[in-house]
Design an enzyme around this catalytic site. Sequence first.
Site, PDB file in Angstrom:
ATOM      1  N   ASP A 282       9.310  -0.895   1.389  1.00 22.23           N
ATOM      2  CA  ASP A 282       9.816   0.341   1.639  1.00 22.23           C
ATOM      3  C   ASP A 282      10.953   1.035   0.888  1.00 22.23           C
ATOM      4  O   ASP A 282      12.103   0.500   0.631  1.00 22.23           O
ATOM      5  CB  ASP A 282      10.296   0.252   3.510  1.00 22.23           C
ATOM      6  CG  ASP A 282       9.866   1.649   3.986  1.00 22.23           C
ATOM      7  OD1 ASP A 282       9.336   2.665   2.949  1.00 22.23           O
ATOM      8  OD2 ASP A 282      10.000   1.840   5.181  1.00 22.23           O
TER       9      ASP A 282
ATOM     10  N   HIS B 147      11.519   3.930   0.629  1.00 22.14           N
ATOM     11  CA  HIS B 147      11.849   5.291   0.871  1.00 22.14           C
ATOM     12  C   HIS B 147      12.863   5.661   1.124  1.00 22.14           C
ATOM     13  O   HIS B 147      14.082   5.329   0.880  1.00 22.14           O
ATOM     14  CB  HIS B 147      11.658   5.684   2.681  1.00 22.14           C
ATOM     15  CG  HIS B 147      12.609   4.535   3.276  1.00 22.14           C
ATOM     16  ND1 HIS B 147      13.846   5.227   3.848  1.00 22.14           N
ATOM     17  CD2 HIS B 147      12.359   3.612   4.019  1.00 22.14           C
ATOM     18  CE1 HIS B 147      14.346   3.946   4.605  1.00 22.14           C
ATOM     19  NE2 HIS B 147      13.699   3.359   4.516  1.00 22.14           N
TER      20      HIS B 147
ATOM     21  N   GLU C  36       4.819   0.997   1.105  1.00 20.04           N
ATOM     22  CA  GLU C  36       5.530   2.808   1.543  1.00 20.04           C
ATOM     23  C   GLU C  36       6.206   3.348   1.470  1.00 20.04           C
ATOM     24  O   GLU C  36       7.208   3.272   0.710  1.00 20.04           O
ATOM     25  CB  GLU C  36       5.932   1.698   3.120  1.00 20.04           C
ATOM     26  CG  GLU C  36       6.052   2.784   4.115  1.00 20.04           C
ATOM     27  CD  GLU C  36       6.547   2.460   5.256  1.00 20.04           C
ATOM     28  OE1 GLU C  36       7.410   2.956   6.445  1.00 20.04           O
ATOM     29  OE2 GLU C  36       6.495   1.176   5.815  1.00 20.04           O
TER      30      GLU C  36
ATOM     31  N   GLU D 209       4.245   7.769   7.928  1.00 18.58           N
ATOM     32  CA  GLU D 209       4.906   7.809   9.546  1.00 18.58           C
ATOM     33  C   GLU D 209       6.001   9.080  10.417  1.00 18.58           C
ATOM     34  O   GLU D 209       6.068   9.515  11.518  1.00 18.58           O
ATOM     35  CB  GLU D 209       6.485   7.120   9.656  1.00 18.58           C
ATOM     36  CG  GLU D 209       7.398   7.267   8.290  1.00 18.58           C
ATOM     37  CD  GLU D 209       8.553   6.218   8.434  1.00 18.58           C
ATOM     38  OE1 GLU D 209       9.883   6.458   8.502  1.00 18.58           O
ATOM     39  OE2 GLU D 209       8.155   5.109   7.609  1.00 18.58           O
TER      40      GLU D 209
ATOM     41  N   HIS E 231       4.064   2.732  12.408  1.00 14.70           N
ATOM     42  CA  HIS E 231       5.749   2.923  12.286  1.00 14.70           C
ATOM     43  C   HIS E 231       6.552   2.703  13.482  1.00 14.70           C
ATOM     44  O   HIS E 231       6.388   2.869  14.872  1.00 14.70           O
ATOM     45  CB  HIS E 231       5.869   4.411  12.042  1.00 14.70           C
ATOM     46  CG  HIS E 231       7.685   4.119  11.589  1.00 14.70           C
ATOM     47  ND1 HIS E 231       8.905   5.083  12.986  1.00 14.70           N
ATOM     48  CD2 HIS E 231       8.792   3.687  10.483  1.00 14.70           C
ATOM     49  CE1 HIS E 231       9.812   5.049  11.845  1.00 14.70           C
ATOM     50  NE2 HIS E 231      10.097   4.780  10.823  1.00 14.70           N
TER      51      HIS E 231
END
Length: 409
Positions: free
Chosen positions: A190, A192, A218, A244, A294
């Site tokens: 992830d 992010h 992700e 998400e 998520h």
Amino acid sequence: MKITDIRTYLMQVGPRPGLPGQTSAGAAGEADFRGSRNWLFVKVETDEGIYGIGECSGWPRVVEAAVKDYRAILIGEDPRDIDRIWSRMFVSSMGHGTLGTVGGGALTGIEMALWDIKGKALNQPIWNLLGGRFRDRIKVYGHAKTPDRARELLERGYQGVKVGFTGAVDLDKVASIRDTIGADVDLMVDAHGPSWMTTKDAILVGRALEPLDLLFLEDPVAPENLDALERIRDAIDVPLAAGERVSNIWGIRQYIERDLVDVIQPDTGRAGGITQTRKMAAMAEAHYITVAPHSGSLGPIAEFAALHVMATIPNALMLERVEFDWSGRYEVVTPVLKVEDGHLPVPDAPGLGVELVEEEIEKYPSNRNVGDMPADDGRAYEPGTLTECVYFQTRLRRRARLRLAKSSQ
């Protein structure tokens, strides 16, 4: 049957009073939320004594106000008319602008509670009202920041591990965790923010990750940057996942219709509700895209909702499972879900199959729901830029930060 009242239960999530270890490295092994994390549960009551519960995410302190505002148009409605009630709530709030995650969170929790009522009234689990099960247990994956945590997940039966950058780029950590779990366990990353990567940096990171055989990468760029996601899709040989933060089928539409991702990740606390999530899954199915909901910021009620949905769709991939965030998660609901052989069982009790423990929730009144900048300057943000509070950044020292050490030697 008529709705007579809607109650909300807002609570602060964090380490239990008196326990040491407010960070993942502490003695209690619990996550540090910087005082920002809340859970919001709702209860919809009826004149027949049947009630339903749900969970709302997407800024819970603010979502609570939206739930209370919807109450005025819901009292007296028949709770069994789930889709019509959802449409009434959706239409009634459109005058305030396009529905975002706050409105989506409110609709989600209320709609989830309506499904819980219907299941209890008919003495059936929700999955049976949605067409029945494809499977009676759901595969889960966990989070690991260190090889030791990854090893602990394996000991608990997990066969999927996700590593989060949270703004930082630590490719060698991902490689070390891959070495720890071996080739037969699925690995996800992830990426992010904040701070989010630029498109080119995300491509460089994605290419560096290709040898590690990821199940998916992700959120490599900011969620509204869909054109960048398309560039990344075409530039790297790694499956992509996102979604998400969307709050209804219109929010997920471009991800699916443009084939931007291989996996969609609706959050079952703010995606609009159980029906909206199943509609997203059907849209994805038509494009040969799988679903991995998520759960990173959710409480325990929305997890039950995710299990019911995933049991009933053909394209379910895996469910995110947060197990080490806070021990209080196992005291505010009953029963408690337990991972067995890397899976969670699909509930068989009527409705959602879970109840609130209200006296425990009352012990943790909400006092804050806005996070602050992270303390680790130089990891989530470039050194010296933390106080600038930028949304995205170019990663400096690319050779050191955007390449695996073993591949750059």
